[in-house]
Design a protein around this motif. Structure first.
Motif, PDB file in Angstrom:
ATOM      1  N   HIS A 111       0.828  -1.213   0.000  1.00  0.00           N
ATOM      2  CA  HIS A 111       0.000   0.000   0.000  1.00  0.00           C
ATOM      3  C   HIS A 111       0.859   1.259   0.000  1.00  0.00           C
ATOM      4  O   HIS A 111       0.501   2.260  -0.632  1.00  0.00           O
ATOM      5  CB  HIS A 111      -0.930   0.009   1.213  1.00  0.00           C
ATOM      6  CG  HIS A 111      -2.068  -0.954   1.124  1.00  0.00           C
ATOM      7  ND1 HIS A 111      -3.051  -0.859   0.153  1.00  0.00           N
ATOM      8  CD2 HIS A 111      -2.398  -2.040   1.864  1.00  0.00           C
ATOM      9  CE1 HIS A 111      -3.937  -1.829   0.312  1.00  0.00           C
ATOM     10  NE2 HIS A 111      -3.550  -2.566   1.340  1.00  0.00           N
ATOM     11  N   VAL A 112       2.003   1.207   0.715  1.00  0.00           N
ATOM     12  CA  VAL A 112       2.904   2.356   0.702  1.00  0.00           C
ATOM     13  C   VAL A 112       3.375   2.626  -0.722  1.00  0.00           C
ATOM     14  O   VAL A 112       3.388   3.783  -1.187  1.00  0.00           O
ATOM     15  CB  VAL A 112       4.121   2.126   1.632  1.00  0.00           C
ATOM     16  CG1 VAL A 112       5.154   3.247   1.463  1.00  0.00           C
ATOM     17  CG2 VAL A 112       3.682   2.052   3.084  1.00  0.00           C
ATOM     18  N   LEU A 113       3.736   1.573  -1.439  1.00  0.00           N
ATOM     19  CA  LEU A 113       4.178   1.734  -2.823  1.00  0.00           C
ATOM     20  C   LEU A 113       3.092   2.385  -3.676  1.00  0.00           C
ATOM     21  O   LEU A 113       3.359   3.329  -4.439  1.00  0.00           O
ATOM     22  CB  LEU A 113       4.575   0.372  -3.411  1.00  0.00           C
ATOM     23  CG  LEU A 113       5.003   0.367  -4.880  1.00  0.00           C
ATOM     24  CD1 LEU A 113       6.192   1.293  -5.109  1.00  0.00           C
ATOM     25  CD2 LEU A 113       5.341  -1.055  -5.333  1.00  0.00           C
ATOM     26  N   ASN A 114       1.872   1.902  -3.557  1.00  0.00           N
ATOM     27  CA  ASN A 114       0.769   2.470  -4.344  1.00  0.00           C
ATOM     28  C   ASN A 114       0.535   3.937  -4.002  1.00  0.00           C
ATOM     29  O   ASN A 114       0.296   4.767  -4.896  1.00  0.00           O
ATOM     30  CB  ASN A 114      -0.514   1.665  -4.108  1.00  0.00           C
ATOM     31  CG  ASN A 114      -0.466   0.289  -4.736  1.00  0.00           C
ATOM     32  OD1 ASN A 114       0.252   0.065  -5.703  1.00  0.00           O
ATOM     33  ND2 ASN A 114      -1.209  -0.647  -4.178  1.00  0.00           N
ATOM     34  N   GLN A 115       0.612   4.258  -2.712  1.00  0.00           N
ATOM     35  CA  GLN A 115       0.405   5.640  -2.288  1.00  0.00           C
ATOM     36  C   GLN A 115       1.511   6.555  -2.819  1.00  0.00           C
ATOM     37  O   GLN A 115       1.248   7.687  -3.239  1.00  0.00           O
ATOM     38  CB  GLN A 115       0.364   5.721  -0.757  1.00  0.00           C
ATOM     39  CG  GLN A 115      -0.842   5.056  -0.111  1.00  0.00           C
ATOM     40  CD  GLN A 115      -2.143   5.754  -0.432  1.00  0.00           C
ATOM     41  OE1 GLN A 115      -2.200   6.989  -0.443  1.00  0.00           O
ATOM     42  NE2 GLN A 115      -3.179   4.990  -0.693  1.00  0.00           N
ATOM     43  N   LEU A 116       2.738   6.069  -2.804  1.00  0.00           N
ATOM     44  CA  LEU A 116       3.866   6.867  -3.303  1.00  0.00           C
ATOM     45  C   LEU A 116       3.753   7.097  -4.806  1.00  0.00           C
ATOM     46  O   LEU A 116       4.038   8.196  -5.302  1.00  0.00           O
ATOM     47  CB  LEU A 116       5.188   6.161  -2.980  1.00  0.00           C
ATOM     48  CG  LEU A 116       5.609   6.142  -1.511  1.00  0.00           C
ATOM     49  CD1 LEU A 116       6.794   5.208  -1.302  1.00  0.00           C
ATOM     50  CD2 LEU A 116       5.963   7.553  -1.022  1.00  0.00           C
ATOM     51  N   ILE A 117       3.339   6.073  -5.534  1.00  0.00           N
ATOM     52  CA  ILE A 117       3.177   6.195  -6.989  1.00  0.00           C
ATOM     53  C   ILE A 117       2.132   7.255  -7.316  1.00  0.00           C
ATOM     54  O   ILE A 117       2.300   8.060  -8.243  1.00  0.00           O
ATOM     55  CB  ILE A 117       2.789   4.832  -7.601  1.00  0.00           C
ATOM     56  CG1 ILE A 117       3.996   3.877  -7.583  1.00  0.00           C
ATOM     57  CG2 ILE A 117       2.284   5.005  -9.039  1.00  0.00           C
ATOM     58  CD1 ILE A 117       3.672   2.457  -8.004  1.00  0.00           C
ATOM     59  N   GLN A 118       1.056   7.265  -6.546  1.00  0.00           N
ATOM     60  CA  GLN A 118      -0.050   8.191  -6.827  1.00  0.00           C
ATOM     61  C   GLN A 118       0.223   9.611  -6.357  1.00  0.00           C
ATOM     62  O   GLN A 118      -0.460  10.548  -6.784  1.00  0.00           O
ATOM     63  CB  GLN A 118      -1.326   7.683  -6.150  1.00  0.00           C
ATOM     64  CG  GLN A 118      -1.837   6.357  -6.688  1.00  0.00           C
ATOM     65  CD  GLN A 118      -2.954   5.774  -5.831  1.00  0.00           C
ATOM     66  OE1 GLN A 118      -3.674   6.497  -5.158  1.00  0.00           O
ATOM     67  NE2 GLN A 118      -3.079   4.456  -5.850  1.00  0.00           N
ATOM     68  N   ASN A 119       1.232   9.790  -5.500  1.00  0.00           N
ATOM     69  CA  ASN A 119       1.497  11.098  -4.906  1.00  0.00           C
ATOM     70  C   ASN A 119       2.459  11.903  -5.785  1.00  0.00           C
ATOM     71  O   ASN A 119       3.581  11.468  -6.065  1.00  0.00           O
ATOM     72  CB  ASN A 119       2.079  10.914  -3.504  1.00  0.00           C
ATOM     73  CG  ASN A 119       2.073  12.193  -2.700  1.00  0.00           C
ATOM     74  OD1 ASN A 119       2.601  13.212  -3.122  1.00  0.00           O
ATOM     75  ND2 ASN A 119       1.470  12.137  -1.522  1.00  0.00           N
ATOM     76  N   LYS A 164      10.697   9.778  -7.753  1.00  0.00           N
ATOM     77  CA  LYS A 164      11.353   8.467  -7.829  1.00  0.00           C
ATOM     78  C   LYS A 164      11.062   7.662  -6.575  1.00  0.00           C
ATOM     79  O   LYS A 164      11.048   8.208  -5.468  1.00  0.00           O
ATOM     80  CB  LYS A 164      12.867   8.603  -8.008  1.00  0.00           C
ATOM     81  CG  LYS A 164      13.611   7.255  -8.038  1.00  0.00           C
ATOM     82  CD  LYS A 164      15.098   7.405  -8.258  1.00  0.00           C
ATOM     83  CE  LYS A 164      15.408   7.620  -9.725  1.00  0.00           C
ATOM     84  NZ  LYS A 164      16.881   7.502  -9.981  1.00  0.00           N
ATOM     85  N   ILE A 165      10.842   6.370  -6.775  1.00  0.00           N
ATOM     86  CA  ILE A 165      10.631   5.445  -5.663  1.00  0.00           C
ATOM     87  C   ILE A 165      11.588   4.275  -5.860  1.00  0.00           C
ATOM     88  O   ILE A 165      11.469   3.533  -6.842  1.00  0.00           O
ATOM     89  CB  ILE A 165       9.182   4.927  -5.631  1.00  0.00           C
ATOM     90  CG1 ILE A 165       8.183   6.092  -5.615  1.00  0.00           C
ATOM     91  CG2 ILE A 165       8.965   4.022  -4.428  1.00  0.00           C
ATOM     92  CD1 ILE A 165       6.853   5.755  -6.219  1.00  0.00           C
ATOM     93  N   LYS A 166      12.518   4.125  -4.954  1.00  0.00           N
ATOM     94  CA  LYS A 166      13.445   2.993  -5.001  1.00  0.00           C
ATOM     95  C   LYS A 166      12.898   1.886  -4.102  1.00  0.00           C
ATOM     96  O   LYS A 166      12.692   2.105  -2.910  1.00  0.00           O
ATOM     97  CB  LYS A 166      14.838   3.400  -4.517  1.00  0.00           C
ATOM     98  CG  LYS A 166      15.537   4.457  -5.345  1.00  0.00           C
ATOM     99  CD  LYS A 166      16.912   4.744  -4.736  1.00  0.00           C
ATOM    100  CE  LYS A 166      17.671   5.805  -5.491  1.00  0.00           C
ATOM    101  NZ  LYS A 166      19.003   6.060  -4.885  1.00  0.00           N
ATOM    102  N   ILE A 167      12.670   0.719  -4.673  1.00  0.00           N
ATOM    103  CA  ILE A 167      12.224  -0.402  -3.851  1.00  0.00           C
ATOM    104  C   ILE A 167      13.335  -1.451  -3.805  1.00  0.00           C
ATOM    105  O   ILE A 167      13.920  -1.814  -4.822  1.00  0.00           O
ATOM    106  CB  ILE A 167      10.893  -0.999  -4.339  1.00  0.00           C
ATOM    107  CG1 ILE A 167      11.007  -1.567  -5.756  1.00  0.00           C
ATOM    108  CG2 ILE A 167       9.786   0.042  -4.293  1.00  0.00           C
ATOM    109  CD1 ILE A 167       9.757  -2.327  -6.192  1.00  0.00           C
ATOM    110  N   LYS A 185       8.275   5.855 -12.339  1.00  0.00           N
ATOM    111  CA  LYS A 185       8.795   6.422 -11.092  1.00  0.00           C
ATOM    112  C   LYS A 185       9.558   5.384 -10.271  1.00  0.00           C
ATOM    113  O   LYS A 185      10.341   5.748  -9.400  1.00  0.00           O
ATOM    114  CB  LYS A 185       7.633   6.967 -10.242  1.00  0.00           C
ATOM    115  CG  LYS A 185       6.972   8.201 -10.804  1.00  0.00           C
ATOM    116  CD  LYS A 185       5.684   8.549 -10.055  1.00  0.00           C
ATOM    117  CE  LYS A 185       5.950   9.034  -8.646  1.00  0.00           C
ATOM    118  NZ  LYS A 185       4.702   9.587  -8.024  1.00  0.00           N
ATOM    119  N   VAL A 186       9.314   4.101 -10.556  1.00  0.00           N
ATOM    120  CA  VAL A 186       9.824   3.037  -9.688  1.00  0.00           C
ATOM    121  C   VAL A 186      11.134   2.458 -10.215  1.00  0.00           C
ATOM    122  O   VAL A 186      11.235   2.054 -11.372  1.00  0.00           O
ATOM    123  CB  VAL A 186       8.785   1.914  -9.538  1.00  0.00           C
ATOM    124  CG1 VAL A 186       9.334   0.797  -8.644  1.00  0.00           C
ATOM    125  CG2 VAL A 186       7.480   2.462  -8.955  1.00  0.00           C
TER     126      VAL A 186
END
Length: 217
Positions: free
Chosen positions: A16-24, A29-32, A44-45
């Motif tokens: 859910h954190v990933l989904n929220q970050l993508i939508q924000n 950039k989101i590094k997982i 972004k990922v």
């Protein structure tokens, strides 16, 4: 535009954190950081295959503005005592230390209700020890989430969890006053609370289950 780091992106809260970050739109950039490569079709990922036995070699990649740590296990999934300690204590402490050394400003951690470094049980003891480490490192913003029973759609079937859902549905209305922190909480609510905290001027560092819910009301 910020860069977020996420550990535990395939888990109940982390997903859910990933989904929220993508939508924000505040994040470019989101590094997982994952043990096994996964396919995510979003520009972004950035997926980083991670050797959790040698986190130091990823030090140059653990760079950004915010770090979200949502990794956890159970004694059923990690019956070896040393492995359980590694996942619940050693890894989160080391990642927090690397994040601080790389000047990451904000750190968010999914702990547990009643976490206490002096607890006789390993789970609550390890969570408490990680909390103390994070607080001692002095990040500009800290969000320690202490959820009670977490609701959500897990990938694996857990009989105990199914029973727990029924019990908490009955008990939640009885938890009020000081007992409000015992109310169950949905995994998506925890994720939304962390993202909101990251993007607001709130000085509080530790949030019990009911306070997590209040953040997103």
């Amino acid at each position: 535009m910020k860069t977020a780091l996420l550990f535990g992106s395939t888990g109940l809260v982390g997903g859910h954190v990933l989904n929220q970050l993508i939508q924000n739109d505040n994040y470019s950039k989101i590094k997982i950081f994952v043990r096994s490569p996964i396919q995510i079709d979003n520009s972004k990922v950035e997926v980083i295959k991670t050797d959790f036995n040698n986190l130091e070699k990823h030090k140059e990649q653990i760079v950004g503005d915010e770090c979200y740590f949502c990794i956890g296990t159970t004694k059923k999934n990690s019956p070896d005592k040393n492995e359980y300690q590694r996942i619940e204590l050693d890894i989160p402490k080391q990642i927090a230390q690397i994040a601080k050394s790389n000047n990451i400003n904000s750190y968010f951690f999914v702990s547990s209700g009643y976490a206490n470094s002096k607890s006789s049980g390993d789970y609550l003891k390890y969570k408490g020890l990680v909390e103390e480490e994070i607080l001692s490192l002095g990040f500009s913003k800290i969000g320690i989430m202490r959820p009670s029973f977490i609701l959500g759609n897990r990938k694996e079937f857990r009989l105990g969890e199914k029973i727990g859902i029924i019990i908490f549905k009955l008990l939640n209305p009885l938890f009020f006053g000081p007992l409000k922190k015992m109310r169950s909480i949905h995994s998506e609510t925890i994720a939304k609370a962390m993202i909101k905290l990251a993007n607001s001027d709130i000085d509080q560092k530790i949030f019990e289950s009911d306070q997590i819910s209040d953040l997103v009301k």
